[in-house]
Design an enzyme around this catalytic site. Sequence first.
Site, PDB file in Angstrom:
ATOM      1  N   HIS A 136      14.003 -35.279  73.889  1.00  0.00           N
ATOM      2  CA  HIS A 136      14.400 -34.037  74.586  1.00  0.00           C
ATOM      3  C   HIS A 136      15.408 -34.319  75.709  1.00  0.00           C
ATOM      4  O   HIS A 136      15.930 -33.376  76.312  1.00  0.00           O
ATOM      5  CB  HIS A 136      13.188 -33.333  75.202  1.00  0.00           C
ATOM      6  CG  HIS A 136      12.184 -32.861  74.193  1.00  0.00           C
ATOM      7  ND1 HIS A 136      12.516 -32.022  73.156  1.00  0.00           N
ATOM      8  CD2 HIS A 136      10.850 -33.117  74.058  1.00  0.00           C
ATOM      9  CE1 HIS A 136      11.421 -31.782  72.425  1.00  0.00           C
ATOM     10  NE2 HIS A 136      10.402 -32.436  72.940  1.00  0.00           N
ATOM     11  N   ASP A 173       9.196 -35.867  64.770  1.00  0.00           N
ATOM     12  CA  ASP A 173       8.300 -35.322  65.796  1.00  0.00           C
ATOM     13  C   ASP A 173       8.075 -33.821  65.508  1.00  0.00           C
ATOM     14  O   ASP A 173       8.911 -33.179  64.887  1.00  0.00           O
ATOM     15  CB  ASP A 173       8.980 -35.488  67.164  1.00  0.00           C
ATOM     16  CG  ASP A 173       8.072 -35.223  68.343  1.00  0.00           C
ATOM     17  OD1 ASP A 173       7.531 -36.199  68.898  1.00  0.00           O
ATOM     18  OD2 ASP A 173       7.907 -34.040  68.724  1.00  0.00           O
ATOM     19  N   HIS A 175       8.234 -31.504  67.581  1.00  0.00           N
ATOM     20  CA  HIS A 175       9.168 -30.733  68.413  1.00  0.00           C
ATOM     21  C   HIS A 175      10.618 -31.034  68.028  1.00  0.00           C
ATOM     22  O   HIS A 175      10.931 -32.158  67.611  1.00  0.00           O
ATOM     23  CB  HIS A 175       8.972 -31.087  69.893  1.00  0.00           C
ATOM     24  CG  HIS A 175       7.592 -30.834  70.399  1.00  0.00           C
ATOM     25  ND1 HIS A 175       6.652 -31.837  70.512  1.00  0.00           N
ATOM     26  CD2 HIS A 175       6.992 -29.689  70.799  1.00  0.00           C
ATOM     27  CE1 HIS A 175       5.514 -31.312  70.976  1.00  0.00           C
ATOM     28  NE2 HIS A 175       5.698 -30.015  71.153  1.00  0.00           N
ATOM     29  N   ASP A 253       3.115 -36.180  66.641  1.00  0.00           N
ATOM     30  CA  ASP A 253       2.373 -34.998  67.079  1.00  0.00           C
ATOM     31  C   ASP A 253       2.363 -33.873  66.045  1.00  0.00           C
ATOM     32  O   ASP A 253       1.823 -32.799  66.302  1.00  0.00           O
ATOM     33  CB  ASP A 253       2.899 -34.496  68.438  1.00  0.00           C
ATOM     34  CG  ASP A 253       4.411 -34.504  68.527  1.00  0.00           C
ATOM     35  OD1 ASP A 253       5.079 -34.751  67.506  1.00  0.00           O
ATOM     36  OD2 ASP A 253       4.934 -34.259  69.631  1.00  0.00           O
TER      37      ASP A 253
END
Length: 316
Positions: A136, A173, A175, A253
């Site tokens: 991120h 991931d 996200h 995740d």
Amino acid sequence: MKPTGYFTHPICRKHDMGAGHPECPDRLGAIEDRLLITGLADALERREPSPASQSELELAHSRSYIASLRGMTDELCEEIKAGGPDRLQLDPDTSINVHTYQAALMGAGAALNATDAVLAGELQNAFCAVRPPGHHACRDRAMGFCIFNHVALAAKYALDRHGLQRVAVIDFDVHHGNGTEEIVAGDPRILMCSYYQHPFYPEWPHAEADNLVNVPVPAYSKGMDVRELIDSVWMPRLEAHRPEMIFISAGFDAHREDDMGQLGLVEQDYVWITQRLKAVADRHAQGRIVSVLEGGYNLSALARSVEAHVRVLADL
Ligand SMILES: [Zn+2]
């Protein structure tokens, strides 16, 4: 048969965002324990990284952002001496302590050292167990637990410093790797393939560029749904791109037991994905892969998933 590298450093456990924060030092402990218990640790070539340099960081981050992080760390040291709090908040869920800057430098250094070792032919591939995570982190800002974007840095480094012409960045991931996307968008040398739960954090405007292969998936998708999308959407683009090296933002995740997201992957899905990527690397990249830890917050699921991923990397 060349070994699989395992890069990690004790400083990565000293970055701590406070009690109860899911991105916690114990994540690395859980991975380490699992690799020891299963005997996998003995099969890996363990290496301690050196920190990334200023000029290396500038491959993906602005000079002003790097300087501001250093400045904030100095400021924090002064505040602590004056009896102030021991952490400084960068965004609603990301903070630094006095060790964060060094830990992030070491995380970036691990990805770069792993790239050097794999390209030198010393290692077949490598996994970097580092934190804070990176995907991120944007050119100019930290967000979502991330400080420096290790994978974007390593991809740029392989191109600009080692002279490769084409690489791939894979992000599995749960996200969206918005920071990586921002840094690599529009660079035809880098093909970025990702899937991620959508709508979901970071709700960041998606960049549109020919080198981005985004596969948003709805909550409660299962491993089989994701596998089908990988085969139909990622694979043709990866084959056409013929990457000379593959970098993985390895977040775990999307695991069924991880409450941070609502996808339903299990260890076997990470095995399958890693096998697919390894096959691409074997066809086009002399097997060269550098994988770097991103998310994964249920400690047991994280440790089991990393084991599954690394076992495939190491052909065990
Ligand atoms: Zn994540």
